[in-house]
Design a protein around this motif. Structure first.
Motif, mmCIF file in Angstrom:
data_model
loop_
_atom_site.group_PDB
_atom_site.id
_atom_site.type_symbol
_atom_site.label_atom_id
_atom_site.label_comp_id
_atom_site.label_asym_id
_atom_site.label_seq_id
_atom_site.Cartn_x
_atom_site.Cartn_y
_atom_site.Cartn_z
ATOM 1 N N GLY A 63 -4.044 15.965 -12.899
ATOM 2 C CA GLY A 63 -3.064 14.748 -13.452
ATOM 3 C C GLY A 63 -1.868 15.541 -14.022
ATOM 4 O O GLY A 63 -0.853 14.696 -13.656
ATOM 5 N N GLY A 78 -7.220 12.780 -15.951
ATOM 6 C CA GLY A 78 -6.250 13.005 -15.357
ATOM 7 C C GLY A 78 -5.166 11.965 -15.258
ATOM 8 O O GLY A 78 -3.864 12.326 -15.384
ATOM 9 N N ALA A 90 -1.563 12.624 -16.416
ATOM 10 C CA ALA A 90 -0.309 12.294 -15.417
ATOM 11 C C ALA A 90 0.750 11.573 -16.173
ATOM 12 O O ALA A 90 1.913 11.753 -15.952
ATOM 13 C CB ALA A 90 -0.831 11.717 -14.334
#
Length: 269
Positions: A42, A116, A120
């Protein structure tokens, strides 16, 4: 150059804080290895999104010329100033609850993919803000100055990494709360400098009347074209020969920013 160092330092430190909180949460989970892989995937995706925004910004600029380019650049400078103010106010109000909110998001996430996604989004947000800020600062730099801007940005990232490591190891003389409190004021000073640059451009393009130009002339005491005056002009928006419009914009900015900071200090209901 100092502006770029401070901006990248603050944004990188926030991103590292997010990653650190998520890593600490992952370490307490039954299957940390898979979650850790999802986290770093991520982080990579977030950095990729931020870089894509940077390429898109410069690609858009390369397709413009004349008045369209002027409008785009003025808009980006003012947007960067506003984004800094919004970021400072948001962190001032919610920063103390960030760890709890991140851990709650991680708890609701579905496995490694969900972790993730949380990482992100957080990294992409900080990275995108950095791209906008550096673009706005870069518009006021030319030639070799832009190499200095890049060097200052890299130094800011390195300083953030060193600071994060010191705080994580329990350095008594450092704390995130103190660092963020000091950087809040510095970032608002940088935002005011970007606003002054944007207003200057609009006056120069006859989009905004100067009203009275200049209101005073302090260039014999401190010239804004060289030495300490230039440093103060780049960092804080100092002008030796300010117009009335510029002074009104500066006063309005600080009146609004300080008023909102006082309101943001109240507990979230």
């Amino acid at each position: 150059m100092l502006n770029a160092l401070i901006v990248v330092f603050r944004e990188s430190l926030e991103a590292m804080l997010v990653i650190g909180v998520l890593l600490a949460w992952i370490a307490r989970q039954p299957n940390p290895a898979a979650l850790r892989r999802g986290l770093w995937a991520g982080v990579g995706a977030g950095l990729g999104l931020a870089l894509a925004l940077g390429f898109a910004t410069f690609a858009a600029q390369s397709q413009m010329q004349g008045e369209a380019l002027e409008k785009f650049q003025v808009g980006m400078v003012l947007f960067a100033a506003g984004l800094i103010v919004q970021m400072v106010l948001w962190m001032h109000r919610h920063g103390r609850h960030m760890r709890r909110e991140l851990e709650a998001q991680a708890g609701r996430a579905a496995g490694a993919l969900g972790i993730g996604a949380v990482a992100a989004l957080a990294v992409a947000r900080e990275g995108a803000e950095t791209v906008v800020f550096l673009y706005g600062l870069g518009l006021e730099s030319q030639g070799g100055d832009r190499l200095g801007l890049l060097a200052a940005a890299l130094a800011g990232f390195a300083l953030a990494a060193a600071t994060g490591a010191l705080v994580a190891r329990g350095a008594r003389f450092l704390s995130y709360r103190t660092l963020f409190a000091v950087s809040e004021i510095l970032l608002l000073v940088i935002a005011s400098s970007l606003l002054m640059a944007g207003v200057d451009r609009m006056i120069g393009l006859d989009w905004l009347p100067p009203l009275l130009d200049p209101v005073w002339d302090s260039s014999t005491l401190l010239d804004d074209g060289s030495g300490a005056g230039r440093l103060l002009a780049d960092f804080a928006g100092y002008r030796a020969r300010p117009s009335a419009s510029l002074l009104l914009a500066y006063a309005a900015f600080w009146s609004f920013a300080l008023w909102r900071l006082r309101r943001s200090a109240k507990p979230v209901s």
